[in-house]
Design a protein around this motif. Structure first.
Motif, PDB file in Angstrom:
ATOM      1  N   VAL A  54      26.500  41.461  34.591  1.00  0.00           N
ATOM      2  CA  VAL A  54      26.689  41.592  36.042  1.00  0.00           C
ATOM      3  C   VAL A  54      27.420  42.894  36.377  1.00  0.00           C
ATOM      4  O   VAL A  54      27.080  43.580  37.347  1.00  0.00           O
ATOM      5  CB  VAL A  54      27.423  40.365  36.610  1.00  0.00           C
ATOM      6  CG1 VAL A  54      27.835  40.592  38.063  1.00  0.00           C
ATOM      7  CG2 VAL A  54      26.540  39.116  36.504  1.00  0.00           C
ATOM      8  N   ILE A  55      28.389  43.263  35.556  1.00  0.00           N
ATOM      9  CA  ILE A  55      29.087  44.546  35.757  1.00  0.00           C
ATOM     10  C   ILE A  55      28.096  45.701  35.684  1.00  0.00           C
ATOM     11  O   ILE A  55      28.121  46.628  36.519  1.00  0.00           O
ATOM     12  CB  ILE A  55      30.216  44.729  34.721  1.00  0.00           C
ATOM     13  CG1 ILE A  55      31.387  43.785  35.031  1.00  0.00           C
ATOM     14  CG2 ILE A  55      30.706  46.179  34.688  1.00  0.00           C
ATOM     15  CD1 ILE A  55      32.435  43.730  33.943  1.00  0.00           C
TER      16      ILE A  55
ATOM     17  N   GLU B 246      25.843  45.655  38.794  1.00  0.00           N
ATOM     18  CA  GLU B 246      26.555  46.121  39.991  1.00  0.00           C
ATOM     19  C   GLU B 246      26.852  47.620  39.919  1.00  0.00           C
ATOM     20  O   GLU B 246      26.794  48.318  40.938  1.00  0.00           O
ATOM     21  CB  GLU B 246      27.832  45.307  40.172  1.00  0.00           C
ATOM     22  CG  GLU B 246      27.541  43.855  40.556  1.00  0.00           C
ATOM     23  CD  GLU B 246      28.787  42.999  40.701  1.00  0.00           C
ATOM     24  OE1 GLU B 246      29.888  43.453  40.288  1.00  0.00           O
ATOM     25  OE2 GLU B 246      28.666  41.865  41.220  1.00  0.00           O
TER      26      GLU B 246
ATOM     27  N   HIS C 240      23.554  49.238  40.815  1.00  0.00           N
ATOM     28  CA  HIS C 240      23.286  49.139  42.245  1.00  0.00           C
ATOM     29  C   HIS C 240      24.167  50.082  43.056  1.00  0.00           C
ATOM     30  O   HIS C 240      23.718  50.649  44.071  1.00  0.00           O
ATOM     31  CB  HIS C 240      23.490  47.696  42.712  1.00  0.00           C
ATOM     32  CG  HIS C 240      22.407  46.761  42.251  1.00  0.00           C
ATOM     33  ND1 HIS C 240      22.454  45.403  42.443  1.00  0.00           N
ATOM     34  CD2 HIS C 240      21.241  46.997  41.597  1.00  0.00           C
ATOM     35  CE1 HIS C 240      21.373  44.837  41.945  1.00  0.00           C
ATOM     36  NE2 HIS C 240      20.623  45.784  41.406  1.00  0.00           N
ATOM     37  N   ALA C 241      25.390  50.278  42.603  1.00  0.00           N
ATOM     38  CA  ALA C 241      26.300  51.180  43.316  1.00  0.00           C
ATOM     39  C   ALA C 241      25.787  52.616  43.305  1.00  0.00           C
ATOM     40  O   ALA C 241      26.157  53.418  44.172  1.00  0.00           O
ATOM     41  CB  ALA C 241      27.699  51.111  42.699  1.00  0.00           C
TER      42      ALA C 241
ATOM     43  N   ARG D 283      21.667  36.859  40.351  1.00  0.00           N
ATOM     44  CA  ARG D 283      22.773  37.685  39.875  1.00  0.00           C
ATOM     45  C   ARG D 283      22.485  39.175  40.022  1.00  0.00           C
ATOM     46  O   ARG D 283      23.215  40.006  39.483  1.00  0.00           O
ATOM     47  CB  ARG D 283      23.110  37.295  38.437  1.00  0.00           C
ATOM     48  CG  ARG D 283      23.970  36.034  38.404  1.00  0.00           C
ATOM     49  CD  ARG D 283      23.708  35.143  37.200  1.00  0.00           C
ATOM     50  NE  ARG D 283      24.452  33.890  37.361  1.00  0.00           N
ATOM     51  CZ  ARG D 283      24.024  32.872  38.134  1.00  0.00           C
ATOM     52  NH1 ARG D 283      22.875  32.982  38.798  1.00  0.00           N
ATOM     53  NH2 ARG D 283      24.738  31.768  38.252  1.00  0.00           N
ATOM     54  N   GLY D 284      21.424  39.492  40.735  1.00  0.00           N
ATOM     55  CA  GLY D 284      21.192  40.882  41.104  1.00  0.00           C
ATOM     56  C   GLY D 284      20.023  41.567  40.439  1.00  0.00           C
ATOM     57  O   GLY D 284      19.746  42.742  40.739  1.00  0.00           O
TER      58      GLY D 284
END
Length: 435
Positions: free
Chosen positions: A83-84, A87, A90-91, A168-169
């Motif tokens: 997940v890190i 994310e 995505h950032a 979860r993305g």
């Protein structure tokens, strides 16, 4: 559905990239997925904006012999680590694709152990049986046991996995060995995923066969364009551009129905720099990848000119799945053995051309002229002014192109504009706008 129009994938095999043991001898936990976070800047510098990950779920050895679809492999870290990474991607505006291995499982898959211990258990219904009653395998691999895709419980489980990670993305899925799974199965599980995540992009691994039917009947967005990969490297290596031109005709036909995932390298094949014997013709493959219709994927290390042979033996994939240093330092490719910065620069130049001409995603190619040693293409999009000329020369003589009239110079080697004529020297290539 996700159009993928602006996506260029950087494809990584995580277990290899992070230096994990893929023999199964050492499965010590380590947060290796986090090693990819610093490499996101390299991905962006390349010009890509998608991170396509090979298997990240818990498995016995190489990632394709799954133990648990809902757990990250301890050799790579934890769900929190994944997940890190998602994310962090995505950032930076980077999409993330996961590799879904749903045709078969590994010998340590808990339901398989239960089925072997008690053939009358409900778990036994998850697995395909051969005519003699034995457990079916994937292409004869005894360590890869085939699922029964007629089982409603298998469909329920796979739907759960697809939605769990999309929640979860995860932006996209590669469906491993999709060609071995009935299209009716994908047509059953994917609508549930899309209802919850309408923009998810789904590409099936299909080697040969009816690509159009695989997409339409399974409800996929795309499939892997192995026909074009074969036509590119084989046509260039054999100096038989008629073979490549036939593959391009086929490719145009597919584009009438869907946009294929295009590539010149992946985790399953010999690197393009080793497939094409004549170093002078490596660039030609890249010129094609980034000017033809499709959603391009670059396999990690190919953008650095790495070489490696895939061999048909245990561990024969290891050479094409190398470990990379924890983070890129100083200059591009520093710390990666065998890296060639000039190959990265060429990728960046050609991806830049594609970024400035986003219509190339669905462009068709028209053959202006073809011989064994030369190929001139007009690559055309919908609407006025959307046309490039791609000229490849594998021979020892100059290639001159007056029609279509060449315009703005975009990229090339050993080539240039001579008045109103595009001149491509021996073993050179060029991409120009059409005037």
């Amino acid at each position: 559905m996700n159009s993928s129009q602006h996506t260029i994938w950087w494809h990584v095999y995580p277990l290899g990239f992070a230096g994990a043991d893929t023999t199964g001898a050492d499965r010590s936990p380590a947060p290796r997925l986090l090693d990819l976070v610093p490499w996101l800047d390299h991905l962006l510098a390349l010009g890509a904006n998608g991170l396509a990950l090979g298997p990240v779920f818990e498995s016995s050895t190489h990632g394709y012999d799954t133990i648990d679809w809902l757990a990250v492999d301890p050799r790579l870290g934890t769900e929190a680590d994944l997940v890190i990474l998602i994310e962090a991607a995505h950032a930076k505006g980077v999409q993330v694709m996961l590799d879904g291995v749903f045709n078969h499982v590994g010998p340590e898959f808990p339901a398989l152990i239960e089925a072997r211990n008690d053939p009358s258990s409900p778990a036994a219904s998850l697995f395909r049986r051969d005519d003699d009653g034995s457990l079916g395998t994937f292409e004869g691999h005894g360590g890869l046991i085939a699922l029964d895709h007629d089982s409603p419980e298998v469909a329920r489980l796979v739907t759960e996995v697809l939605t769990y990670w999309a929640d979860r993305g995860v932006d996209a899925w590669r469906l491993d060995a999709a060609y071995a799974v009935p299209s009716t199965f994908w047509a059953t599980v994917l609508p549930v995923l899309r209802e919850r995540h309408p923009d998810v992009y789904v590409v099936g691994e299909v080697l040969h066969g009816d690509y159009v039917a695989a997409v339409a009947d399974g409800g996929l967005d795309s499939v892997t364009q192995y026909e074009l990969w074969q036509g590119v490297w084989h046509g260039l290596n054999d100096v038989n551009l008629h073979e490549l031109e036939w593959a391009l005709q086929r490719h145009d036909g597919f584009l009438d129905h869907f946009v294929p995932l295009t590539f010149v390298g992946n985790h399953d094949v010999t690197r393009i720099a080793s497939q094409i014997d004549d170093d002078r013709h490596h660039d030609h493959a890249l010129a094609l990848l980034f000017t033809l219709g499709g959603t391009p994927s670059v396999y990690y290390g190919d953008e650095l000119g790495l070489r490696a042979l895939k061999e048909e033996r245990v561990g024969g994939d290891d050479a094409v799945r190398p470990a990379f240093p924890p983070a890129p330092v100083d200059a591009p490719g520093v710390g990666v053995p065998g890296a060639l910065p000039e190959v990265l620069a060429l990728h960046q130049r050609l991806i830049g051309v594609r970024r400035r001409h986003p219509w190339l995603h669905t462009a068709r190619s028209r053959t202006v002229s073809v011989s064994n040693e030369t190929l001139v293409l007009e690559v055309v999009g919908d609407g006025p002014g959307k046309a490039l000329v791609v000229a490849l020369n594998l021979g020892d003589d100059e290639l001159r192109v007056a029609e279509p009239a060449p315009g703005e110079w975009l990229a090339g080697r050993d080539a240039g504009l001579d008045g109103d004529v595009l001149s491509v020297g021996p073993h050179g290539w060029a991409v120009v706008a059409r005037r």
